[in-house]
Design an enzyme around this catalytic site. Structure first.
Site, PDB file in Angstrom:
ATOM      1  CG  ASP A  78      39.494  43.149  47.911  1.00  0.00           C
ATOM      2  OD1 ASP A  78      39.619  43.740  49.004  1.00  0.00           O
ATOM      3  OD2 ASP A  78      39.610  43.717  46.812  1.00  0.00           O
ATOM      4  CG  HIS A 225      41.707  38.302  46.698  1.00  0.00           C
ATOM      5  ND1 HIS A 225      42.946  38.728  46.285  1.00  0.00           N
ATOM      6  CD2 HIS A 225      40.790  38.993  45.965  1.00  0.00           C
ATOM      7  CE1 HIS A 225      42.794  39.638  45.330  1.00  0.00           C
ATOM      8  NE2 HIS A 225      41.514  39.823  45.124  1.00  0.00           N
TER       9      HIS A 225
END
Length: 257
Positions: A78, A225
């Site tokens: 992400d 992430h």
């Protein structure tokens, strides 16, 4: 779903830029569907006279399962792309032969279109993660939600060279019935997660790895992430997690569509 509200100053710096990019040229845009969700072929771009004309609605429920079945896992990345960390993540995924789903923000896609193209060229899938990563967007108007989702869809598609996102992940899990319906109508399956590695908080590589091992029984979709700060712990955790998952007999897939 946990909300990642801390340390979002990085996003605040790009929100202003995002507001200035609300309308992109659509008349001459190239739009396409990404890799077929069933066949698993590599993404291909093709011209379409009508932007989004080839879009097919998908299920509005939030996806968690893997298209690889009970022993499948979905690696999701992400907040990028980021020039410091995304290439390192891509290198690791290539090294271990893993395909992942990259949940991309509109501002980052616009800032780093070459990296979006790298993601697609490597056979990974794209996910709309809104323009500005507003974790409180579920408290805001439908017009605001629509703008965040649809502007990001256009920005990501343009950055990729015509490859559309196949999923929509609400920042911090801030889904609403409206946002899910809107995304699904645009062919983007709402995408959740089962394992929140907490890597955004930089708890240490060991803690990230242990979270994956402990929480994997909760389901196959794992959240990492590649932007928003120092992601060195994430890179090192992936270096350990990917071969461990393979050793445990898991196959790497994509979220169901």
């Amino acid at each position: 779903m946990a909300r990642h509200g801390g340390g979002r100053g990085w996003y605040g710096k790009v929100v202003g830029a995002a507001l200035g990019v609300t309308v992109l040229a659509v008349g001459a845009s190239v739009w396409t569907a990404q890799a077929d969700a069933v066949g698993g072929s590599s993404p291909k771009a093709s011209a379409s006279a009508t932007p989004g004309g080839d879009v097919r609605p998908v299920d509005v429920t939030i996806a968690h399962a893997s298209d690889k079945g009970p022993r499948g896992v979905n690696i999701t990345i992400d907040d990028g792309p980021d020039p410091a960390w995304t290439p390192q993540v891509l290198d690791l995924l290539r090294e271990y032969g893993v395909k992942a789903t990259f949940c991309v923000t509109g501002t980052q896609a616009q800032a780093h279109p070459g990296l979006v193209k790298d993601v697609v060229a490597a056979g990974h899938r794209l996910c709309d993660h809104t323009v500005s990563h507003d974790t409180a967007m579920d408290k805001k108007s439908e017009a605001y939600q629509s703008k965040e989702i649809l502007d990001a869809e256009r920005m990501i598609t343009e950055a990729s060279g015509g490859v559309r996102p196949l999923y929509y992940r609400a920042p911090g899990g801030a889904f609403t019935p409206y946002s899910r319906q809107l995304a699904a109508s645009r062919g983007m399956r709402p995408l959740g997660w089962n394992v929140d590695t907490k890597d955004f908080e930089r708890p240490g590589t060991d803690a990230i790895v242990e979270t994956v091992r402990r929480e994997l029984p909760n389901g196959p979709t794992i959240l990492f992430h590649d932007a928003g700060g120092d992601r060195s712990q994430t890179v090192e955790a992936l270096r350990r997690v990917l071969p461990w998952l393979e050793e445990q007999g898991y196959s790497f897939g994509f979220p169901v569509r």
